[in-house]
Design a protein around this motif. Structure first.
Motif, short mmCIF file in Angstrom:
data_model
loop_
_atom_site.label_atom_id
_atom_site.label_comp_id
_atom_site.label_asym_id
_atom_site.label_seq_id
_atom_site.Cartn_x
_atom_site.Cartn_y
_atom_site.Cartn_z
N ARG B 128 0.82 -1.21 0.00
CA ARG B 128 0.00 0.00 0.00
C ARG B 128 0.86 1.26 0.00
N ASP B 129 2.09 1.15 0.49
CA ASP B 129 2.97 2.32 0.54
C ASP B 129 3.85 2.44 -0.70
N GLY B 130 3.63 1.57 -1.69
CA GLY B 130 4.40 1.67 -2.92
C GLY B 130 5.70 0.89 -2.91
N ALA B 131 5.96 0.17 -1.83
CA ALA B 131 7.21 -0.60 -1.75
C ALA B 131 7.04 -1.98 -2.38
N ILE B 132 8.11 -2.48 -2.98
CA ILE B 132 8.10 -3.85 -3.50
C ILE B 132 8.22 -4.81 -2.33
N LEU B 133 7.19 -5.66 -2.15
CA LEU B 133 7.20 -6.61 -1.04
C LEU B 133 7.82 -7.93 -1.44
N HIS B 134 7.70 -8.29 -2.72
CA HIS B 134 8.21 -9.58 -3.18
C HIS B 134 8.43 -9.51 -4.68
N HIS B 135 9.48 -10.17 -5.13
CA HIS B 135 9.89 -10.17 -6.53
C HIS B 135 10.10 -11.63 -6.91
#
Lengths: 181, 181, 181, 181
Positions: B128-135
């Motif tokens: 929700r904050d625009g961060a990549i959580l998983h790739h």
């Protein structure tokens, strides 16, 4: 065998995965598994083409001839030979594939209409005498398909007559005797 | 959260399955599942796209936004937007799909390079904050993927500041507030 | 949370795959996945038990506690603890499994009746506060199941009060603090 | 055909799913698919028994005879006839199943040792002349299995001599002529 069950000849505008054209007449004496597909047909990609690869592997040492037919009857602008070549490369298809001859007046290509295929995937099993042994629309059970091919291969190779031999040569190319493959 | 983990913006030459463009900035406050595919990639067709359909169905009533990215890096002559449109029609894909912007000098398109995707299928989960959580490169286990999305959805929606709201409008289009979808 | 949704306690005549008994009360603060099966139930063997193994693997480093319950309600003469032990060995099940306490008057064992399981396979997901979060009969979609467990794990660990701590010790055994597993 | 390849006779302590015993000799003239399993063998339950059900369905109108053999060589205390009966009921197995005769001195039952089965699942395909055509340990590819059965069924029925006919009657029961089933 009635003439009505004889497999009609192929009409192909371009062959891929083979240096030479194939014909039904030229394969007389062999068993043929002819499968019809479109590269954007989900059932073909998910089920019938993987089944074709299993058939190729299991009958590799028999005289079964597997032939693919790209029978485009929709999205003609998308399923061009250029796209088919990339598709064949990505999906590692190895048996000969013919592009079914487009019909100038109908969306249905020529060979598809001759065989009466209702859609893709479709397939026919053709016996050593050139007769259609089985006609399928959709993907069939592996065991039933294996049994049909096994029974077709168990049939005796018909004795060639000189006339038949002559018909066995098509476009300057003659089929090897059955059992030689 | 370091700026290094912020999801880069999309660069898309054409949107399909949507009347309006999407942007990462415009979706701030929502969870995003961004999946990268090619229409002639066998693993995409057999595994990742069916998984995307399961995700769409299961999270239909949440504010997860699923976005597809057609990242063509080979067979450029075959995987054109014309073919992609027919593909989307045949495979009944329904979530928005962007054509990744071709790079004039490299085979790798622009967004694919920004995200560092190593091939197809790839995916990123964006919080929700625009961060990549998983790739991910390749197809992941359904349970693990479900758990990651569930945890991301459980995170509180960040309070919007006026500046952030301003950034939420891209190309004249503003994202709906999180939770409204 | 209403008391009506609190997970009822287990009634187990014999524990396998663990040196110590487990209880719902003793696991307060953790998330519990309780799955009910019978060793001669085809859907359990083909689908739910493989799914349980995937859950065990994916959540191995979390404080999710997986517990199996052998809820025999038919073929009692066949599904004895002796057969269950051989079954657990052959199927390499590793999480604790309790034999649901037989009811002298009914075919339905005690815990199965308390939870209202309609048959096998069934499962319940129990939150950190002891409430039933989800109740399922049959096998669920992996993504949906993963999402539910992920959301349950994302919930804050409730602060323990002295009274709750006391309830946390059952049969002389106290649960480790949540997060320690 | 050498006598070495002749299928050995069955030694069965109890028949299930049939009012009469079966014997290899009594089935001379038919094709036999004999499959060996244990009810707690995961590969049997997950793969070979479902394959047997497909075989039963596909060859229902042929004179293929499917016979199951419960060859218990471990967990003897668990895989008793009582448990086998409940298993057959739950898994809806319909073809005749013989309990392989226990050997008083070895864990390996009598018929299993005669056939040299290395474990479960195993199977043999027996031709119309009583010869073993194929011997498999593990689950085979459906297409290959279908092909072998198809070829075996395509073989001509051997002419019965009076002596052979006499051997065709076992325990007061005579096999129907091949082709009559």
């Amino acid at each position: 065998m009635s003439d009505l069950t004889l497999a009609p000849e192929l009409s192909v505008s371009q062959w891929l995965n083979t240096p030479r054209p194939f014909s039904i007449a030229g394969l007389r004496g062999k068993v043929i598994f002819l499968h019809s597909f479109q590269l954007l047909c989900p059932g073909c990609v998910a089920e019938s083409l993987p089944q074709v690869r299993r058939i190729e592997r299991i009958f590799a040492n028999t005289d079964l001839q597997v032939i693919g037919l790209h029978t485009v009857f929709e999205h003609h602008e998308a399923m061009t030979p250029t796209v088919l070549k990339a598709f064949i490369h990505e999906y590692r298809l190895t048996s000969p594939i013919g592009v079914d001859q487009a019909d100038g007046q109908s969306d249905i290509p020529v060979t598809m209409r001759r065989y009466g295929f209702r859609g893709t995937p479709s397939s026919v099993l053709i016996g050593r005498d050139g007769a259609i042994l089985h006609h399928a629309f959709g993907v069939e059970d592996d065991i039933a398909l294996g049994a049909r091919i096994g029974m077709a291969l168990a049939a005796p190779v018909p004795a060639a007559t000189p006339d038949e031999n002559a018909e066995g040569c098509v476009a300057g190319i003659c089929a090897a005797p059955a059992g030689a493959a």
